[in-house]
Design a protein around this motif. Structure first.
Motif, PDB file in Angstrom:
ATOM      1  N   ILE A 124       6.058  14.550  12.475  1.00 39.88           N
ATOM      2  CA  ILE A 124       4.607  13.881  10.830  1.00 39.88           C
ATOM      3  C   ILE A 124       4.424  12.337  10.360  1.00 39.88           C
ATOM      4  CG2 ILE A 124       4.609  13.853   8.186  1.00 39.88           C
ATOM      5  CD1 ILE A 124       5.455  17.076   8.718  1.00 39.88           C
ATOM      6  N   PHE A 125       5.688  12.108  10.577  1.00 33.83           N
ATOM      7  CA  PHE A 125       6.200  10.511  10.508  1.00 33.83           C
ATOM      8  C   PHE A 125       5.169   9.600  11.819  1.00 33.83           C
ATOM      9  CE2 PHE A 125       7.465   6.202   9.679  1.00 33.83           C
ATOM     10  CZ  PHE A 125       8.558   6.364   8.425  1.00 33.83           C
ATOM     11  N   ALA A 126       5.065   9.939  13.006  1.00 29.92           N
ATOM     12  CA  ALA A 126       4.045   9.724  14.467  1.00 29.92           C
ATOM     13  C   ALA A 126       3.149   9.144  13.285  1.00 29.92           C
ATOM     14  CB  ALA A 126       4.035  10.049  15.557  1.00 29.92           C
ATOM     15  N   VAL A 127       2.152  10.317  13.084  1.00 30.77           N
ATOM     16  CA  VAL A 127       0.917  10.489  12.723  1.00 30.77           C
ATOM     17  C   VAL A 127       0.425   9.621  11.492  1.00 30.77           C
ATOM     18  CG1 VAL A 127      -0.973  12.582  11.468  1.00 30.77           C
ATOM     19  CG2 VAL A 127       0.263  13.189  13.815  1.00 30.77           C
ATOM     20  N   VAL A 128       1.859  10.288   9.902  1.00 31.62           N
ATOM     21  CA  VAL A 128       0.912   9.922   9.084  1.00 31.62           C
ATOM     22  C   VAL A 128       1.075   8.034   9.191  1.00 31.62           C
ATOM     23  CG1 VAL A 128       2.217   9.074   6.449  1.00 31.62           C
ATOM     24  CG2 VAL A 128       1.399  11.572   7.914  1.00 31.62           C
ATOM     25  N   GLY A 129       2.396   7.588   9.875  1.00 33.82           N
ATOM     26  CA  GLY A 129       3.009   6.281   9.957  1.00 33.82           C
ATOM     27  C   GLY A 129       1.495   5.926  10.563  1.00 33.82           C
ATOM     28  N   ALA A 130       0.108   6.100  11.966  1.00 30.71           N
ATOM     29  CA  ALA A 130      -0.779   5.880  12.016  1.00 30.71           C
ATOM     30  C   ALA A 130      -1.421   5.731  11.114  1.00 30.71           C
ATOM     31  CB  ALA A 130      -1.214   6.494  13.427  1.00 30.71           C
ATOM     32  N   GLY A 131      -1.992   6.246  10.206  1.00 25.10           N
ATOM     33  CA  GLY A 131      -2.361   6.551   9.136  1.00 25.10           C
ATOM     34  C   GLY A 131      -2.636   5.072   8.600  1.00 25.10           C
ATOM     35  N   LEU A 132      -0.854   4.980   7.824  1.00 24.74           N
ATOM     36  CA  LEU A 132      -0.228   3.887   6.799  1.00 24.74           C
ATOM     37  C   LEU A 132      -0.517   2.387   7.867  1.00 24.74           C
ATOM     38  CD1 LEU A 132       3.156   5.494   6.097  1.00 24.74           C
ATOM     39  CD2 LEU A 132       1.398   4.976   4.772  1.00 24.74           C
ATOM     40  N   ALA A 133      -0.374   2.771   8.992  1.00 26.77           N
ATOM     41  CA  ALA A 133      -0.452   1.187   9.281  1.00 26.77           C
ATOM     42  C   ALA A 133      -2.354   0.863   9.394  1.00 26.77           C
ATOM     43  CB  ALA A 133      -0.023   1.386  10.571  1.00 26.77           C
ATOM     44  N   VAL A 134      -3.160   1.730   9.690  1.00 30.80           N
ATOM     45  CA  VAL A 134      -4.215   1.151   9.518  1.00 30.80           C
ATOM     46  C   VAL A 134      -4.802   0.960   7.985  1.00 30.80           C
ATOM     47  CG1 VAL A 134      -7.166   2.079  10.087  1.00 30.80           C
ATOM     48  CG2 VAL A 134      -5.147   2.658  11.882  1.00 30.80           C
ATOM     49  N   ILE A 135      -4.212   1.382   7.136  1.00 31.03           N
ATOM     50  CA  ILE A 135      -5.013   1.613   5.637  1.00 31.03           C
ATOM     51  C   ILE A 135      -3.919   0.173   5.087  1.00 31.03           C
ATOM     52  CG2 ILE A 135      -4.131   2.074   3.291  1.00 31.03           C
ATOM     53  CD1 ILE A 135      -4.516   5.043   4.465  1.00 31.03           C
ATOM     54  N   ASP A 136      -2.683  -0.426   5.731  1.00 31.70           N
ATOM     55  CA  ASP A 136      -2.452  -1.472   5.524  1.00 31.70           C
ATOM     56  C   ASP A 136      -3.101  -2.842   6.353  1.00 31.70           C
ATOM     57  OD1 ASP A 136      -0.783  -2.540   3.630  1.00 31.70           O
ATOM     58  OD2 ASP A 136       0.826  -3.222   5.303  1.00 31.70           O
ATOM     59  N   VAL A 137      -3.824  -2.636   6.838  1.00 33.53           N
ATOM     60  CA  VAL A 137      -4.302  -4.039   7.774  1.00 33.53           C
ATOM     61  C   VAL A 137      -5.816  -3.705   7.500  1.00 33.53           C
ATOM     62  CG1 VAL A 137      -5.751  -3.516   9.747  1.00 33.53           C
ATOM     63  CG2 VAL A 137      -3.481  -3.802  10.358  1.00 33.53           C
ATOM     64  N   ARG A 138      -6.766  -2.933   6.576  1.00 32.73           N
ATOM     65  CA  ARG A 138      -7.595  -2.550   5.805  1.00 32.73           C
ATOM     66  C   ARG A 138      -7.942  -3.233   4.556  1.00 32.73           C
ATOM     67  NH1 ARG A 138     -10.565   1.384   5.498  1.00 32.73           N
ATOM     68  NH2 ARG A 138     -12.964  -0.043   6.220  1.00 32.73           N
ATOM     69  N   ARG A 139      -6.664  -2.527   4.102  1.00 32.17           N
ATOM     70  CA  ARG A 139      -6.244  -2.279   2.141  1.00 32.17           C
ATOM     71  C   ARG A 139      -5.602  -3.481   1.982  1.00 32.17           C
ATOM     72  NH1 ARG A 139     -11.761  -2.498   1.516  1.00 32.17           N
ATOM     73  NH2 ARG A 139     -12.273  -0.160   1.446  1.00 32.17           N
ATOM     74  N   ARG A 140      -4.642  -3.867   2.515  1.00 30.02           N
ATOM     75  CA  ARG A 140      -2.876  -4.697   2.683  1.00 30.02           C
ATOM     76  C   ARG A 140      -2.144  -3.394   1.444  1.00 30.02           C
ATOM     77  NH1 ARG A 140      -5.002  -7.333   5.867  1.00 30.02           N
ATOM     78  NH2 ARG A 140      -4.569  -9.520   6.322  1.00 30.02           N
ATOM     79  N   ARG A 141      -2.015  -2.063   1.649  1.00 28.83           N
ATOM     80  CA  ARG A 141      -1.628  -1.470   1.036  1.00 28.83           C
ATOM     81  C   ARG A 141      -1.144  -0.140   1.402  1.00 28.83           C
ATOM     82  NH1 ARG A 141      -5.182   2.878  -2.739  1.00 28.83           N
ATOM     83  NH2 ARG A 141      -3.286   3.437  -3.355  1.00 28.83           N
ATOM     84  N   LEU A 142      -0.122   0.501   1.769  1.00 33.69           N
ATOM     85  CA  LEU A 142       0.490   1.450   1.958  1.00 33.69           C
ATOM     86  C   LEU A 142       0.963   2.828   0.618  1.00 33.69           C
ATOM     87  CD1 LEU A 142       3.069  -0.360   3.920  1.00 33.69           C
ATOM     88  CD2 LEU A 142       1.460   0.703   4.553  1.00 33.69           C
ATOM     89  N   PRO A 143      -0.314   3.233   0.345  1.00 32.84           N
ATOM     90  CA  PRO A 143      -0.750   4.220  -0.762  1.00 32.84           C
ATOM     91  C   PRO A 143       0.663   5.215  -0.357  1.00 32.84           C
ATOM     92  CG  PRO A 143      -2.730   4.474   0.564  1.00 32.84           C
ATOM     93  CD  PRO A 143      -1.288   3.395   1.199  1.00 32.84           C
ATOM     94  N   TYR A 144       1.278   5.680  -1.935  1.00 29.19           N
ATOM     95  CA  TYR A 144       2.769   6.527  -2.192  1.00 29.19           C
ATOM     96  C   TYR A 144       2.579   7.566  -1.717  1.00 29.19           C
ATOM     97  CZ  TYR A 144       4.160   2.629  -4.744  1.00 29.19           C
ATOM     98  OH  TYR A 144       4.612   0.814  -5.392  1.00 29.19           O
TER      99      TYR A 144
END
Length: 218
Positions: free
Chosen positions: A78-98
């Motif tokens: 789960i961490f591998a999959v969700v972490g990939a999404g968090l990395a993309v969001i942080d690059v695009r939006r400069r945020r890490l959604p809680y």
């Protein structure tokens, strides 16, 4: 875990990367996350972006499945999959959604608690919880000392990363955060040399990469 089982989990991870790419590309700069229409095919992300996120998730899940024992595999998968999404969001939006950070952390905590209850691994669970608290407090201190460089999402993700890695060992947790800061520093230096100006970079991708590399060498 053998290669065939790891490959099966990698395929599942790549498929899970499709809706994760949809959520990542639909994430707003502010406000709550929503599951967009067409999430099963990755919309609104373009096909190339869906493929990239899917490959990230697939490679990461294959690595954790190949390297780690099966009893707590769901936490790392789960961490591998969700972490990939968090990395993309942080690059695009400069945020890490809680909600996503919390999902990764809660999955780890739940899996580790079940393993502790079934297999008597309370020591590993306590180590993971202690490491998460220490890392979050240290990152909070850094964020308060250098305003604008780190956000509370970075603080939360550092706790989730160390919670996950410290289940393996203190060395894995330390290695993960060390690699993350090393990568962040190198990238920041390269950006500064190229642009000749300081830049605020997202920390999420470096922390996810540090987590993955720490798993690989653990």
């Amino acid at each position: 875990m053998d290669v065939f089982a790891a490959s099966g989990l990698a395929v599942a991870g790549a498929l899970a990367g499709i809706p994760i790419s949809a959520i990542s590309y639909a994430a707003p700069a502010h406000g709550s996350l929503q599951v967009p229409a067409g999430w099963w095919r990755g919309a609104p992300a373009r096909p190339a972006a869906v493929l990239a996120v899917s490959l990230m998730a697939g490679v990461a899940t294959w690595l954790v499945a190949w390297r780690l024992p099966t009893t707590t595999m769901p936490a790392f998968w789960i961490f591998a999959v969700v972490g990939a999404g968090l990395a993309v969001i942080d690059v695009r939006r400069r945020r890490l959604p809680y909600p996503l950070v919390g999902t990764a952390a809660a999955a780890s905590a739940l899996c580790f608690a079940v393993d502790a209850a079934v297999h008597g691994s309370e020591g590993s669970l306590l180590r993971a919880l202690a490491a998460a608290l220490i890392a979050a407090l240290l990152m909070l201190g850094v964020a308060l000392s250098f305003p604008g460089q780190l956000g509370l999402g970075d603080v939360a993700l550092s706790g989730a990363v160390t919670l996950n890695l410290a289940w393996l060992s203190w060395q894995a947790a330390i290695a993960g955060m060390f690699i993350a800061f090393l990568l962040q520093g190198v990238i920041g230096l390269l950006v500064r040399v190229r642009t000749r100006a300081p830049a605020t970079l997202p920390m999420g991708p470096a922390m996810w990469a540090g987590w993955l590399l720490a798993v690989a060498v653990s």
